[in-house]
Design an enzyme around this catalytic site. Sequence first.
Site, PDB file in Angstrom:
ATOM      1  N   ARG A   1      56.467  47.634  31.290  1.00 33.81           N
ATOM      2  CA  ARG A   1      57.666  46.890  31.686  1.00 33.81           C
ATOM      3  C   ARG A   1      57.341  45.407  31.696  1.00 33.81           C
ATOM      4  O   ARG A   1      56.432  44.978  32.425  1.00 33.81           O
ATOM      5  CB  ARG A   1      58.120  47.344  33.082  1.00 33.81           C
ATOM      6  CG  ARG A   1      59.276  46.525  33.591  1.00 33.81           C
ATOM      7  CD  ARG A   1      59.737  46.913  35.004  1.00 33.81           C
ATOM      8  NE  ARG A   1      60.717  45.931  35.409  1.00 33.81           N
ATOM      9  CZ  ARG A   1      60.808  45.368  36.605  1.00 33.81           C
ATOM     10  NH1 ARG A   1      59.997  45.731  37.588  1.00 33.81           N
ATOM     11  NH2 ARG A   1      61.709  44.449  36.843  1.00 33.81           N
TER      12      ARG A   1
ATOM     13  N   HIS B   1      64.456  38.277  35.038  1.00 36.67           N
ATOM     14  CA  HIS B   1      63.561  38.323  36.192  1.00 36.67           C
ATOM     15  C   HIS B   1      63.528  36.907  36.797  1.00 36.67           C
ATOM     16  O   HIS B   1      62.483  36.268  36.849  1.00 36.67           O
ATOM     17  CB  HIS B   1      62.178  38.823  35.774  1.00 36.67           C
ATOM     18  CG  HIS B   1      61.366  39.427  36.882  1.00 36.67           C
ATOM     19  ND1 HIS B   1      60.904  40.732  36.859  1.00 36.67           N
ATOM     20  CD2 HIS B   1      60.932  38.919  38.055  1.00 36.67           C
ATOM     21  CE1 HIS B   1      60.207  40.984  37.964  1.00 36.67           C
ATOM     22  NE2 HIS B   1      60.200  39.893  38.708  1.00 36.67           N
TER      23      HIS B   1
ATOM     24  N   GLU C   1      65.861  42.938  40.762  1.00 37.06           N
ATOM     25  CA  GLU C   1      66.084  42.607  42.169  1.00 37.06           C
ATOM     26  C   GLU C   1      67.127  41.527  42.438  1.00 37.06           C
ATOM     27  O   GLU C   1      66.804  40.471  42.996  1.00 37.06           O
ATOM     28  CB  GLU C   1      64.762  42.170  42.820  1.00 37.06           C
ATOM     29  CG  GLU C   1      63.709  43.242  42.817  1.00 37.06           C
ATOM     30  CD  GLU C   1      62.464  42.845  43.607  1.00 37.06           C
ATOM     31  OE1 GLU C   1      62.329  41.678  44.009  1.00 37.06           O
ATOM     32  OE2 GLU C   1      61.612  43.719  43.829  1.00 37.06           O
TER      33      GLU C   1
ATOM     34  N   ASN D   1      62.198  49.138  43.201  1.00 33.61           N
ATOM     35  CA  ASN D   1      60.957  48.430  43.483  1.00 33.61           C
ATOM     36  C   ASN D   1      60.678  48.617  44.965  1.00 33.61           C
ATOM     37  O   ASN D   1      61.505  48.234  45.800  1.00 33.61           O
ATOM     38  CB  ASN D   1      61.100  46.926  43.211  1.00 33.61           C
ATOM     39  CG  ASN D   1      61.361  46.609  41.738  1.00 33.61           C
ATOM     40  OD1 ASN D   1      61.315  47.489  40.881  1.00 33.61           O
ATOM     41  ND2 ASN D   1      61.625  45.347  41.451  1.00 33.61           N
TER      42      ASN D   1
ATOM     43  N   TYR E   1      58.000  48.093  48.204  1.00 28.02           N
ATOM     44  CA  TYR E   1      56.783  47.479  48.757  1.00 28.02           C
ATOM     45  C   TYR E   1      56.498  47.920  50.182  1.00 28.02           C
ATOM     46  O   TYR E   1      55.399  48.324  50.511  1.00 28.02           O
ATOM     47  CB  TYR E   1      56.862  45.946  48.659  1.00 28.02           C
ATOM     48  CG  TYR E   1      56.704  45.507  47.229  1.00 28.02           C
ATOM     49  CD1 TYR E   1      55.450  45.276  46.690  1.00 28.02           C
ATOM     50  CD2 TYR E   1      57.801  45.397  46.384  1.00 28.02           C
ATOM     51  CE1 TYR E   1      55.279  44.940  45.356  1.00 28.02           C
ATOM     52  CE2 TYR E   1      57.651  45.063  45.044  1.00 28.02           C
ATOM     53  CZ  TYR E   1      56.386  44.833  44.538  1.00 28.02           C
ATOM     54  OH  TYR E   1      56.222  44.518  43.217  1.00 28.02           O
TER      55      TYR E   1
ATOM     56  N   GLU F   1      58.581  49.161  40.374  1.00 30.46           N
ATOM     57  CA  GLU F   1      57.480  48.329  40.895  1.00 30.46           C
ATOM     58  C   GLU F   1      56.957  48.977  42.168  1.00 30.46           C
ATOM     59  O   GLU F   1      57.743  49.445  43.003  1.00 30.46           O
ATOM     60  CB  GLU F   1      57.941  46.913  41.302  1.00 30.46           C
ATOM     61  CG  GLU F   1      58.229  45.989  40.167  1.00 30.46           C
ATOM     62  CD  GLU F   1      58.615  44.575  40.633  1.00 30.46           C
ATOM     63  OE1 GLU F   1      58.222  44.149  41.752  1.00 30.46           O
ATOM     64  OE2 GLU F   1      59.316  43.901  39.863  1.00 30.46           O
TER      65      GLU F   1
HETATM   66  C1  GBH Z   1      58.843  41.709  43.630  1.00 27.56           C
HETATM   67  O1  GBH Z   1      59.669  41.326  44.665  1.00 27.56           O
HETATM   68  C2  GBH Z   1      59.131  40.906  42.417  1.00 27.56           C
HETATM   69  O2  GBH Z   1      59.996  41.607  41.536  1.00 27.56           O
HETATM   70  C3  GBH Z   1      57.912  40.473  41.678  1.00 27.56           C
HETATM   71  O3  GBH Z   1      58.246  39.483  40.770  1.00 27.56           O
HETATM   72  C4  GBH Z   1      56.865  39.994  42.662  1.00 27.56           C
HETATM   73  O4  GBH Z   1      55.756  39.428  42.035  1.00 27.56           O
HETATM   74  C5  GBH Z   1      56.460  41.165  43.509  1.00 27.56           C
HETATM   75  O5  GBH Z   1      57.559  41.720  44.137  1.00 27.56           O
HETATM   76  C6  GBH Z   1      55.441  40.813  44.590  1.00 27.56           C
HETATM   77  O6  GBH Z   1      55.972  39.904  45.490  1.00 27.56           O
HETATM   78  O7  GBH Z   1      57.544  40.141  54.913  1.00 27.56           O
HETATM   79  O8  GBH Z   1      56.824  42.408  55.275  1.00 27.56           O
HETATM   80  O9  GBH Z   1      59.190  41.878  55.327  1.00 27.56           O
HETATM   81  C7  GBH Z   1      59.341  41.924  45.899  1.00 27.56           C
HETATM   82  C8  GBH Z   1      60.311  41.698  46.970  1.00 27.56           C
HETATM   83  C9  GBH Z   1      60.550  40.813  49.114  1.00 27.56           C
HETATM   84  C10 GBH Z   1      59.118  42.686  48.841  1.00 27.56           C
HETATM   85  C11 GBH Z   1      59.905  40.485  50.399  1.00 27.56           C
HETATM   86  C12 GBH Z   1      58.475  42.349  50.177  1.00 27.56           C
HETATM   87  C13 GBH Z   1      58.890  41.082  52.301  1.00 27.56           C
HETATM   88  C14 GBH Z   1      57.939  41.864  53.078  1.00 27.56           C
HETATM   89  N1  GBH Z   1      59.654  41.505  48.235  1.00 27.56           N
HETATM   90  N2  GBH Z   1      59.386  41.645  51.048  1.00 27.56           N
HETATM   91  S1  GBH Z   1      57.870  41.553  54.765  1.00 27.56           S
END
Ligand code: GBH
Length: 450
Positions: free
Chosen positions: A79, A123, A168, A290, A292, A364
């Site tokens: 991707r 993006h 996103e 995505n 995290y 992601e």
């Molecule tokens: C992605 O966004 C992006 O698509 C990518 O480009 C980027 O490099 C990658 O993530 C890594 O950052 O402070 O604990 O509440 C991720 C979106 C938004 C996920 C903020 C984590 C905050 C965590 N992110 N979020 S917290």
Amino acid sequence: MAATAAIPRFPRDFLWGVSTSAPQIEGAADQRGPSVWDAFTAVPGNVKDGTTAAVACDHYHRYREDVALVGGLGVAAYRFSVSWPRVLPTGAGAVSAAGLDFYDRLVDELCARGVRPVPTLFHWDTPLALQDAGGWLRRDTAERFAEYAAVVAARIGDRVPKWITLNEPAEHTLLGHALGEHAPGEKLLFDALPAAHHQLLAHGLAVRALRAAGARDIGIANSHGPTWPASAAEEDTAAAGFYDVLLNRLFADPLLMGRYPEGLGELMPAADLEADLKVIAEPLDWYGINFYQPTKVGAPLPEGTAAEFAGLTLPTGLPFSPRPIEGYPVTDFGWPVVPEALTELLTAFRDRYGDRLPPLVITENGCSYEGIDDQERIAYLDGHLRALHRAVEAGVDVRGYFVWSLLDNFEWAEGHRRRFGLVHVDHATQKRTPKASYHWLREVLRAQRA
Ligand code: GBH
């Protein structure tokens, strides 16, 4: 290695991949039109370590080496994102032949290595000329995006088996337009909602334009995560519910159900909202998530307390406040590592959207840690793959998983301070070194194929 027991087996045709984005790796800024990120990074203080994306990983010149790394990993798919201002330097009108040639070469190189190209059309690198005309606050930008999608499809569509329209829109709305932590640096708070609507509209128009150009298997990559209330108290559950609407439902509901969460449709700039929602809800072939981390949210804190959260400076007066999640390890970025939240998210999605939910793909998932012997990243990925497998076992239709990211890259407002790669990049020399996690994933994938 941190994880020893074998990862459970995923379905045979499960799509394994790795992700990147153009503004974070390509560099070669002098060979494309400027984007909002060029303007944003030029302002001192916007990027914490002062780096820009002008060179990034110099992938534009080193793509062969990088595609070889993708091939060596043994993933079936890659991707990447197409840079809108590389293809259309001012966002509309004149097409850059050299820009399109680059994606043509990249796609050929991937195909030659047996890797399926999965392009994302946006993006976050809006052409600066379009930004100067109003950017995502303006409806026209959505129309221009669909034209751009058609240009890309006409050139590489014959070799692209799977498409992603946007990355996103939630984060681009929140960080780029509401809080100003990302380009274009707007701090509009709730007045940023038009940027959400126009991105969603752009998505729907692009789905139609891609299909008209013969493209199949079209999805979107949205960031989602469970929202945990800080306590069972009514004010905390209400605040968490509101945050959940903004992060998750504001984007997923219109795409999957053809309507905005209650009270939000009225705030959108649409002469005919029903007609727009029909475009936005154009049926998808699959839906990308995505993931995290989960977010804990409580009632607003009293004036003057805790305006800082995970590196963000939050404005006062918001109807909720994010709270630290305790009892879990955290990444270098300070994000909690909670694999079971991925199972929770996926089963909740299935329960909420039911038959309207197309097959899911994790587009992601990854983490930021220093070092080449990155045992923490192995533990993170191991935990999340097991959590994903539990969702599959519970009957959620998940068809693929992409790691963020192939390379250490330009991590937006953090610059080079955060490393998400399976491959280490020495930003001074551009030397690539596969990390322990790269070797680990290769073995995981080998076992899955066996
Ligand atoms: C992605 O966004 C992006 O698509 C990518 O480009 C980027 O490099 C990658 O993530 C890594 O950052 O402070 O604990 O509440 C991720 C979106 C938004 C996920 C903020 C984590 C905050 C965590 N992110 N979020 S917290």
